[in-house]
Design a protein around this motif. Structure first.
Motif, PDB file in Angstrom:
ATOM      1  N   ASP A 152      46.433  47.292  38.793  1.00 32.17           N
ATOM      2  CA  ASP A 152      47.788  47.252  38.257  1.00 32.17           C
ATOM      3  C   ASP A 152      48.727  47.966  39.216  1.00 32.17           C
ATOM      4  O   ASP A 152      48.349  48.984  39.819  1.00 32.17           O
ATOM      5  N   VAL A 153      49.944  47.461  39.340  1.00 28.46           N
ATOM      6  CA  VAL A 153      50.985  48.121  40.125  1.00 28.46           C
ATOM      7  C   VAL A 153      52.226  48.195  39.241  1.00 28.46           C
ATOM      8  O   VAL A 153      52.621  47.200  38.624  1.00 28.46           O
ATOM      9  N   TYR A 154      52.820  49.381  39.180  1.00 27.68           N
ATOM     10  CA  TYR A 154      53.994  49.633  38.348  1.00 27.68           C
ATOM     11  C   TYR A 154      55.129  50.187  39.199  1.00 27.68           C
ATOM     12  O   TYR A 154      54.893  50.994  40.096  1.00 27.68           O
ATOM     13  N   ILE A 155      56.362  49.802  38.879  1.00 25.20           N
ATOM     14  CA  ILE A 155      57.549  50.511  39.356  1.00 25.20           C
ATOM     15  C   ILE A 155      58.084  51.247  38.150  1.00 25.20           C
ATOM     16  O   ILE A 155      58.330  50.641  37.101  1.00 25.20           O
ATOM     17  N   ARG A 156      58.254  52.573  38.305  1.00 22.63           N
ATOM     18  CA  ARG A 156      58.689  53.401  37.184  1.00 22.63           C
ATOM     19  C   ARG A 156      59.877  54.269  37.590  1.00 22.63           C
ATOM     20  O   ARG A 156      60.058  54.572  38.763  1.00 22.63           O
ATOM     21  N   THR A 157      60.666  54.645  36.591  1.00 26.02           N
ATOM     22  CA  THR A 157      61.815  55.516  36.837  1.00 26.02           C
ATOM     23  C   THR A 157      62.006  56.470  35.665  1.00 26.02           C
ATOM     24  O   THR A 157      61.627  56.168  34.536  1.00 26.02           O
ATOM     25  N   ASP A 158      62.594  57.608  35.983  1.00 24.71           N
ATOM     26  CA  ASP A 158      62.989  58.546  34.936  1.00 24.71           C
ATOM     27  C   ASP A 158      64.509  58.553  34.778  1.00 24.71           C
ATOM     28  O   ASP A 158      65.068  59.415  34.134  1.00 24.71           O
ATOM     29  N   GLY A 159      65.169  57.578  35.399  1.00 22.07           N
ATOM     30  CA  GLY A 159      66.618  57.492  35.346  1.00 22.07           C
ATOM     31  C   GLY A 159      67.292  58.124  36.556  1.00 22.07           C
ATOM     32  O   GLY A 159      68.466  57.898  36.799  1.00 22.07           O
ATOM     33  N   GLN A 160      66.548  58.910  37.309  1.00 22.14           N
ATOM     34  CA  GLN A 160      67.096  59.542  38.505  1.00 22.14           C
ATOM     35  C   GLN A 160      66.259  59.221  39.739  1.00 22.14           C
ATOM     36  O   GLN A 160      66.791  58.992  40.809  1.00 22.14           O
ATOM     37  N   GLY A 161      64.940  59.240  39.594  1.00 20.21           N
ATOM     38  CA  GLY A 161      64.040  58.966  40.709  1.00 20.21           C
ATOM     39  C   GLY A 161      63.187  57.747  40.430  1.00 20.21           C
ATOM     40  O   GLY A 161      63.140  57.235  39.309  1.00 20.21           O
TER      41      GLY A 161
ATOM     42  N   VAL B  52      56.161  54.365  42.528  1.00 22.58           N
ATOM     43  CA  VAL B  52      55.253  53.219  42.414  1.00 22.58           C
ATOM     44  C   VAL B  52      53.888  53.794  42.087  1.00 22.58           C
ATOM     45  O   VAL B  52      53.425  54.747  42.720  1.00 22.58           O
ATOM     46  N   ARG B  53      53.258  53.215  41.085  1.00 27.16           N
ATOM     47  CA  ARG B  53      51.937  53.666  40.647  1.00 27.16           C
ATOM     48  C   ARG B  53      50.970  52.508  40.774  1.00 27.16           C
ATOM     49  O   ARG B  53      51.228  51.411  40.259  1.00 27.16           O
ATOM     50  N   ALA B  54      49.872  52.735  41.458  1.00 22.41           N
ATOM     51  CA  ALA B  54      48.810  51.742  41.569  1.00 22.41           C
ATOM     52  C   ALA B  54      47.607  52.275  40.814  1.00 22.41           C
ATOM     53  O   ALA B  54      47.194  53.418  41.021  1.00 22.41           O
ATOM     54  N   GLN B  55      47.070  51.464  39.938  1.00 17.30           N
ATOM     55  CA  GLN B  55      45.919  51.854  39.132  1.00 17.30           C
ATOM     56  C   GLN B  55      44.771  50.900  39.432  1.00 17.30           C
ATOM     57  O   GLN B  55      44.953  49.684  39.440  1.00 17.30           O
ATOM     58  N   ILE B  56      43.599  51.458  39.712  1.00 17.29           N
ATOM     59  CA  ILE B  56      42.416  50.675  40.059  1.00 17.29           C
ATOM     60  C   ILE B  56      41.324  50.957  39.040  1.00 17.29           C
ATOM     61  O   ILE B  56      41.007  52.114  38.772  1.00 17.29           O
ATOM     62  N   GLY B  57      40.788  49.910  38.434  1.00 16.37           N
ATOM     63  CA  GLY B  57      39.686  50.081  37.498  1.00 16.37           C
ATOM     64  C   GLY B  57      40.099  50.268  36.052  1.00 16.37           C
ATOM     65  O   GLY B  57      39.356  50.841  35.264  1.00 16.37           O
ATOM     66  N   GLY B  58      41.270  49.803  35.683  1.00 15.49           N
ATOM     67  CA  GLY B  58      41.700  49.909  34.295  1.00 15.49           C
ATOM     68  C   GLY B  58      42.175  51.303  33.919  1.00 15.49           C
ATOM     69  O   GLY B  58      42.360  52.171  34.770  1.00 15.49           O
ATOM     70  N   ALA B  59      42.348  51.532  32.634  1.00 14.14           N
ATOM     71  CA  ALA B  59      42.916  52.787  32.131  1.00 14.14           C
ATOM     72  C   ALA B  59      42.107  54.022  32.506  1.00 14.14           C
ATOM     73  O   ALA B  59      42.659  55.102  32.686  1.00 14.14           O
ATOM     74  N   SER B  60      40.804  53.874  32.652  1.00 13.04           N
ATOM     75  CA  SER B  60      39.975  55.035  32.985  1.00 13.04           C
ATOM     76  C   SER B  60      39.684  55.133  34.485  1.00 13.04           C
ATOM     77  O   SER B  60      38.892  55.967  34.908  1.00 13.04           O
ATOM     78  N   GLY B  61      40.328  54.281  35.275  1.00 10.77           N
ATOM     79  CA  GLY B  61      40.079  54.253  36.712  1.00 10.77           C
ATOM     80  C   GLY B  61      40.920  55.259  37.487  1.00 10.77           C
ATOM     81  O   GLY B  61      41.504  56.184  36.932  1.00 10.77           O
ATOM     82  N   ARG B  62      40.990  55.036  38.783  1.00  9.32           N
ATOM     83  CA  ARG B  62      41.760  55.907  39.669  1.00  9.32           C
ATOM     84  C   ARG B  62      43.191  55.400  39.783  1.00  9.32           C
ATOM     85  O   ARG B  62      43.467  54.227  39.543  1.00  9.32           O
TER      86      ARG B  62
ATOM     87  N   ILE C 132      59.766  47.409  47.763  1.00 10.13           N
ATOM     88  CA  ILE C 132      59.086  47.118  49.028  1.00 10.13           C
ATOM     89  C   ILE C 132      57.656  47.649  48.994  1.00 10.13           C
ATOM     90  O   ILE C 132      56.714  46.957  49.379  1.00 10.13           O
ATOM     91  N   LEU C 133      57.483  48.877  48.520  1.00 11.23           N
ATOM     92  CA  LEU C 133      56.151  49.469  48.450  1.00 11.23           C
ATOM     93  C   LEU C 133      55.258  48.715  47.462  1.00 11.23           C
ATOM     94  O   LEU C 133      54.096  48.433  47.750  1.00 11.23           O
ATOM     95  N   ALA C 134      55.795  48.369  46.301  1.00 10.92           N
ATOM     96  CA  ALA C 134      55.013  47.618  45.308  1.00 10.92           C
ATOM     97  C   ALA C 134      54.562  46.281  45.880  1.00 10.92           C
ATOM     98  O   ALA C 134      53.411  45.879  45.692  1.00 10.92           O
ATOM     99  N   ASP C 135      55.438  45.608  46.603  1.00  9.18           N
ATOM    100  CA  ASP C 135      55.064  44.341  47.246  1.00  9.18           C
ATOM    101  C   ASP C 135      53.935  44.551  48.245  1.00  9.18           C
ATOM    102  O   ASP C 135      52.989  43.768  48.298  1.00  9.18           O
ATOM    103  N   ALA C 136      54.024  45.607  49.031  1.00 12.68           N
ATOM    104  CA  ALA C 136      52.994  45.895  50.034  1.00 12.68           C
ATOM    105  C   ALA C 136      51.659  46.208  49.368  1.00 12.68           C
ATOM    106  O   ALA C 136      50.608  45.751  49.830  1.00 12.68           O
ATOM    107  N   TRP C 137      51.678  46.986  48.301  1.00 20.06           N
ATOM    108  CA  TRP C 137      50.439  47.358  47.620  1.00 20.06           C
ATOM    109  C   TRP C 137      49.793  46.154  46.930  1.00 20.06           C
ATOM    110  O   TRP C 137      48.577  46.091  46.800  1.00 20.06           O
ATOM    111  N   ARG C 138      50.581  45.197  46.482  1.00 16.42           N
ATOM    112  CA  ARG C 138      50.010  44.002  45.847  1.00 16.42           C
ATOM    113  C   ARG C 138      49.426  43.054  46.885  1.00 16.42           C
ATOM    114  O   ARG C 138      48.478  42.344  46.591  1.00 16.42           O
TER     115      ARG C 138
END
Length: 72
Positions: free
Chosen positions: A19-28, A31-41, A55-61
């Motif tokens: 999984d690859v996510y783009i996330r924000t807290d409204g200020q920053g 990109v989060r990459a998750q490998i192996g499902g919810a219990s993975g790395r 750009i980073l999310a595209d590269a990681w995918r």
């Protein structure tokens, strides 16, 4: 953090799922990459802007056609 975009590689096995996510807290941005499902790395990279996070999310995918965007 709020998820702005989320993709997964279509693999339903716990070890094969990515999984690859783009996330924000409204200020920053991050990109989060998750490998192996919810219990993975996971790996998280802070980004200075929405554009750099995309750009980073595209590269990681990579270019494999199995990646799908999930709706919120």
């Amino acid at each position: 953090m709020m998820v702005e975009e989320h993709w997964w590689n279509g693999d339903t096995t716990p070890r094969g799922r990515r999984d690859v996510y783009i996330r924000t807290d409204g200020q920053g941005w991050e990109v989060r990459a998750q490998i192996g499902g919810a219990s993975g790395r996971e790996r998280v990279q802070q980004c200075p802007s929405r554009a750099s996070a995309a750009i980073l999310a595209d590269a990681w995918r990579g270019t494999h056609p199995s990646w799908r965007e999930l709706t919120r």
